[in-house]
Motif scaffolding. Sequence first.
Motif, short mmCIF file in Angstrom:
data_model
loop_
_atom_site.label_atom_id
_atom_site.label_comp_id
_atom_site.label_asym_id
_atom_site.label_seq_id
_atom_site.Cartn_x
_atom_site.Cartn_y
_atom_site.Cartn_z
N THR A 356 0.83 -1.21 0.00
CA THR A 356 0.00 0.00 0.00
C THR A 356 0.86 1.25 0.00
O THR A 356 0.45 2.29 -0.54
CB THR A 356 -0.97 0.01 1.20
OG1 THR A 356 -0.21 -0.06 2.42
CG2 THR A 356 -1.91 -1.17 1.13
N ALA A 357 2.08 1.17 0.55
CA ALA A 357 2.98 2.32 0.53
C ALA A 357 3.37 2.70 -0.90
O ALA A 357 3.75 3.85 -1.16
CB ALA A 357 4.23 2.03 1.35
N LEU A 358 3.28 1.75 -1.81
CA LEU A 358 3.66 1.99 -3.21
C LEU A 358 2.48 2.40 -4.09
O LEU A 358 2.65 2.70 -5.26
CB LEU A 358 4.31 0.74 -3.80
CG LEU A 358 5.70 0.37 -3.25
CD1 LEU A 358 6.15 -0.96 -3.82
CD2 LEU A 358 6.70 1.47 -3.58
N PRO A 360 -0.73 4.75 -5.26
CA PRO A 360 -1.24 6.12 -5.15
C PRO A 360 -2.44 6.15 -4.20
O PRO A 360 -3.15 5.15 -4.07
CB PRO A 360 -1.68 6.45 -6.58
CG PRO A 360 -1.01 5.43 -7.45
CD PRO A 360 -0.85 4.21 -6.62
N GLY A 361 -2.66 7.28 -3.56
CA GLY A 361 -3.79 7.40 -2.63
C GLY A 361 -3.61 6.50 -1.45
O GLY A 361 -4.47 5.67 -1.15
N ALA A 362 -2.47 6.63 -0.77
CA ALA A 362 -2.11 5.73 0.32
C ALA A 362 -3.26 5.59 1.31
O ALA A 362 -3.99 6.54 1.57
CB ALA A 362 -0.86 6.24 1.02
N PHE A 363 -3.43 4.41 1.83
CA PHE A 363 -4.50 4.15 2.78
C PHE A 363 -3.97 3.18 3.82
O PHE A 363 -2.97 2.50 3.61
CB PHE A 363 -5.73 3.58 2.08
CG PHE A 363 -5.44 2.29 1.34
CD1 PHE A 363 -4.90 2.31 0.08
CD2 PHE A 363 -5.70 1.07 1.94
CE1 PHE A 363 -4.62 1.12 -0.60
CE2 PHE A 363 -5.42 -0.11 1.26
CZ PHE A 363 -4.88 -0.08 0.00
N GLU A 364 -4.69 3.13 4.92
CA GLU A 364 -4.24 2.31 6.03
C GLU A 364 -4.96 0.97 6.01
O GLU A 364 -6.18 0.92 5.81
CB GLU A 364 -4.53 3.03 7.34
CG GLU A 364 -3.80 2.45 8.52
CD GLU A 364 -4.39 2.98 9.82
OE1 GLU A 364 -4.06 2.40 10.87
OE2 GLU A 364 -5.17 3.94 9.77
#
Lengths: 371, 371
Positions: A356-358, A360-364
Amino acid sequence: MRIGILGAGQLGRMMALAGLPLGGHFTLLDPGGAPSAGIGDILTGDDDATIERFIDAVDVVTYEFEHLPVALLARIEKQRPVYPSSRAIAVCQHRGREKALFSKLDIPTPAWRLVESAEALAEAARELGCPVVAKSVTEGYDGKGQAVLKDPDQAFEAWAQIGHSMLIVEAFVDFVRELSIIAVRGRDGEVRCWPMAENQHEAGILRYSMAPLADIDDALQARANGYIETLLAELDYVGVLALELFQTRDGELWANEMAPRVHNSGHWTQNGAATSQFENHIRAVCGLPLGDTAARGLSCMVNVIGEEGDPAALLALPGVHLHRYAKAPRAGRKLAHLNVVADDNATLMARVRAVTALLPGAFEVRMSHRP
Amino acid sequence: MRIGILGAGQLGRMMALAGLPLGGHFTLLDPGGAPSAGIGDILTGDDDATIERFIDAVDVVTYEFEHLPVALLARIEKQRPVYPSSRAIAVCQHRGREKALFSKLDIPTPAWRLVESAEALAEAARELGCPVVAKSVTEGYDGKGQAVLKDPDQAFEAWAQIGHSMLIVEAFVDFVRELSIIAVRGRDGEVRCWPMAENQHEAGILRYSMAPLADIDDALQARANGYIETLLAELDYVGVLALELFQTRDGELWANEMAPRVHNSGHWTQNGAATSQFENHIRAVCGLPLGDTAARGLSCMVNVIGEEGDPAALLALPGVHLHRYAKAPRAGRKLAHLNVVADDNATLMARVRAVTALLPGAFEVRMSHRP
């Protein structure tokens, strides 16, 4: 085995990818005219000549989306077997019929009313007690065409915003998480269920699904299996069916809605189950025996939405399987998904966070809200 | 990523099936004119116009078989990157060059001689000591074009039977089993090796492969990895390379031959490894990072040869994955393969026996001849 698919997007693409090794030959018909599947023989248009060409090219028909013109389906069904049948579509295209079926089969579902005016919407909101969710009975997809009413006074605004002639109003369920159960039924009535997945949405679009879940015991899985088996039998269903469920704070399961097709929350099965939903759907449609639905390790499916991350960076991560759809970037559009696999939960979560760090639009990615 | 494949049979088909989800667009060129791949854009013929169309349609080129006209390859290589390079093909097309490379790199291989007459063949048989194997230096495939000499007197008969102007003569190796090591090298020089497989042939055609093997320890696997890594580096190789090895009674490994492509003895990786040979080949050719080659459980790949069993009966068996090639039945032709998977050896063998009982031309699956 000449298999026709109505629709030529990513679900048709993945059905064909799974079905070619079984010996299937695929023809995909995109009535709208923007096919992206990139596999099989592609036809576009909904004119008579195109539909006749499609029918001539196939022995059996299935579809990747349920919002099909009923007239088109009825016409095809006269000449070729269509699985799942048009009856399943008729139910799933109408939230009122869907809820009525849940109620008839004693599958718990939030209290609901059908309304045909803003006044009736306000009345239903009062009866059920706010907050309530109001949705158009047809063409609901990815959170479009719905509104939450915190007060009956919002009924007129919501009615205007949704802009449909019939809405379903549902009591709010204080759920801790959304689960989905996916199952497949063969032409001979054999049923197999995959382990339930937990789904997290963002802006009404599925963000990720995790399966299997450590905190789902056999009894809870069996209850979900029972609900979907009842639906499959009632509809004399052939193929994959997905049922979304709310899990309440006291551990109950409430049916939300169903989809008569392979489902985004089942994509993890491509790399995390003995047999994927796509392969088993094609097996069912072709009258072949069904494959084992047991999980292999732990999976998390992450959707790639709007724009794609760098495929090279994603593929450099361990335990990552990339599934691209060959679609042009567009806000809110599903362009690909990643199936992240691991043998233990800590490793899985670390791998998912690296993915998810890679994107776009990072989310948890949250750990499950255990009930 | 527009990927061109020379050849449009089952290997090209499985490369495309693995590469589409990575975002690949595939154009397959069948110079001969009998494509069976059933996926991607298919061109047939070897005329100038077809070859130019092929080159225009692709950014990078790979191939599914090494017996390609060198002139065709050289022409394409002037305009597009070709992986593996024509140098790898030039070596693998000629058993003499192949053996010379093994010897140069200190990879053990049976003693060998090149001969250009029946007299020289008889002389080589005397020198090496019978039995010896004589093979044409070019176009050997699936056991065709070779003969075993039990006595130098058989040289004239063997020479006439094989009918080539240059043969390689090899000392007989008293081996207990054939193994293969398959590895992939990226454009950046990164190498990954899959666990070795044990291969059993019947009438010169691969019958089945098993991997990973309980009796192969880390040291032996490391020795095989070392041999193939040396070959990959020497050839500045990009893509999947297969190396067939004889395991002798005293546990040594002797190189037999290599193939500069995805290999039948690596098909088990589709369902038995974290990343398949097909996916990693496409990753390498496209300059993407390589995927994990670790095994998942135990696998046995069984070839379906000549005629197909009943797919429905085969798919009813547990742990069975079917990969059909969409080819018409013909004696000796590979039509499909089955990847049988299990978590322990007893279950695997029971499942494999259930599979072979359903295949035409029943054969026995033997437990490994442990060295």
